[in-house]
Design a protein around this motif. Structure first.
Motif, PDB file in Angstrom:
ATOM      1  N   LYS A 163      11.902   4.171   9.412  1.00  0.00           N
ATOM      2  CA  LYS A 163      10.522   4.077   8.917  1.00  0.00           C
ATOM      3  C   LYS A 163       9.715   5.298   9.340  1.00  0.00           C
ATOM      4  O   LYS A 163       8.928   5.824   8.553  1.00  0.00           O
ATOM      5  CB  LYS A 163       9.863   2.794   9.425  1.00  0.00           C
ATOM      6  CG  LYS A 163       8.496   2.568   8.834  1.00  0.00           C
ATOM      7  CD  LYS A 163       7.931   1.221   9.217  1.00  0.00           C
ATOM      8  CE  LYS A 163       6.565   1.051   8.574  1.00  0.00           C
ATOM      9  NZ  LYS A 163       6.011  -0.259   8.808  1.00  0.00           N
ATOM     10  N   GLU A 210      10.808   8.026   7.049  1.00  0.00           N
ATOM     11  CA  GLU A 210      10.292   7.776   5.701  1.00  0.00           C
ATOM     12  C   GLU A 210       8.798   8.040   5.602  1.00  0.00           C
ATOM     13  O   GLU A 210       8.329   8.696   4.675  1.00  0.00           O
ATOM     14  CB  GLU A 210      10.586   6.332   5.298  1.00  0.00           C
ATOM     15  CG  GLU A 210      10.056   5.962   3.924  1.00  0.00           C
ATOM     16  CD  GLU A 210      10.267   4.493   3.624  1.00  0.00           C
ATOM     17  OE1 GLU A 210       9.313   3.859   3.153  1.00  0.00           O
ATOM     18  OE2 GLU A 210      11.388   3.998   3.866  1.00  0.00           O
ATOM     19  N   GLU A 211       8.028   7.547   6.558  1.00  0.00           N
ATOM     20  CA  GLU A 211       6.582   7.681   6.465  1.00  0.00           C
ATOM     21  C   GLU A 211       6.086   9.081   6.776  1.00  0.00           C
ATOM     22  O   GLU A 211       5.059   9.493   6.255  1.00  0.00           O
ATOM     23  CB  GLU A 211       5.897   6.655   7.367  1.00  0.00           C
ATOM     24  CG  GLU A 211       6.036   5.264   6.806  1.00  0.00           C
ATOM     25  CD  GLU A 211       5.105   4.267   7.457  1.00  0.00           C
ATOM     26  OE1 GLU A 211       4.183   4.677   8.187  1.00  0.00           O
ATOM     27  OE2 GLU A 211       5.290   3.076   7.207  1.00  0.00           O
ATOM     28  N   GLU A 219       7.843  11.452   3.511  1.00  0.00           N
ATOM     29  CA  GLU A 219       8.131  10.576   2.371  1.00  0.00           C
ATOM     30  C   GLU A 219       8.817  11.262   1.196  1.00  0.00           C
ATOM     31  O   GLU A 219       9.873  10.866   0.774  1.00  0.00           O
ATOM     32  CB  GLU A 219       6.859   9.883   1.884  1.00  0.00           C
ATOM     33  CG  GLU A 219       7.154   8.851   0.818  1.00  0.00           C
ATOM     34  CD  GLU A 219       5.943   8.033   0.476  1.00  0.00           C
ATOM     35  OE1 GLU A 219       6.020   7.268  -0.484  1.00  0.00           O
ATOM     36  OE2 GLU A 219       4.916   8.156   1.161  1.00  0.00           O
ATOM     37  N   SER A 245      13.074   1.077  12.729  1.00  0.00           N
ATOM     38  CA  SER A 245      11.864   1.790  13.146  1.00  0.00           C
ATOM     39  C   SER A 245      12.031   3.300  13.004  1.00  0.00           C
ATOM     40  O   SER A 245      11.124   3.993  12.552  1.00  0.00           O
ATOM     41  CB  SER A 245      11.520   1.450  14.587  1.00  0.00           C
ATOM     42  OG  SER A 245      11.193   0.102  14.712  1.00  0.00           O
TER      43      SER A 245
END
Length: 139
Positions: free
Chosen positions: A77, A80-81, A84, A74
């Motif tokens: 993520k 990353e999000e 990006e 999590s």
């Protein structure tokens, strides 16, 4: 951003996860570009949240909270999000998480009432940061 942050806090019960002593691995190689990251209006709050999450993760593990293996995924993520294609922002978020994790690892080697109190205070700060960011910057 809002959905991912809320998901992080809801799914992990405000950070009751296991992160290995190496914390989160930096996603940025040593030869990463040095261009300036694209700043967002919530970067300082997001970096503080990452630091708080690192602190809470360490303290909850220290005091025997149940392991939640999905936490590391999590956090990765979220990094990353939110950053990006921005290696320097990824590096900053990773560094913030690791700073929070390691700062308390250097001070608290056993679970004490002070460690439990700090964990509770940092969880409250993290929840406040999430509320402030979602109210101000939303989805």
């Amino acid at each position: 951003m809002k959905k991912l942050i809320v998901m992080l806090f809801a799914a992990t019960g405000l950070m009751s996860a296991t992160i290995p002593p190496t914390a989160v691995q930096s996603p940025v190689p040593d030869s990463a570009p040095t261009e300036s990251p694209t700043a967002t209006p919530y970067d300082s709050q997001l970096n503080r949240l990452a630091e708080v999450l690192g602190t809470v993760t360490y303290l909850r593990n220290l005091c025997g909270a149940d392991s939640e293996p999905q936490w590391r995924a999590s956090m990765e993520k979220l990094i990353e999000e939110d950053a990006e294609n921005e290696p320097l922002r990824k590096e900053a978020l990773t560094a913030s998480f690791n700073r929070g994790y390691r700062a308390f690892a250097a001070v608290h080697t056993t679970c004490t009432s002070a460690a439990r109190m700090a964990e509770s205070q940092y969880r409250a700060e993290g929840a406040t940061l999430v509320d402030e960011m979602t109210a101000r910057f939303g989805n």
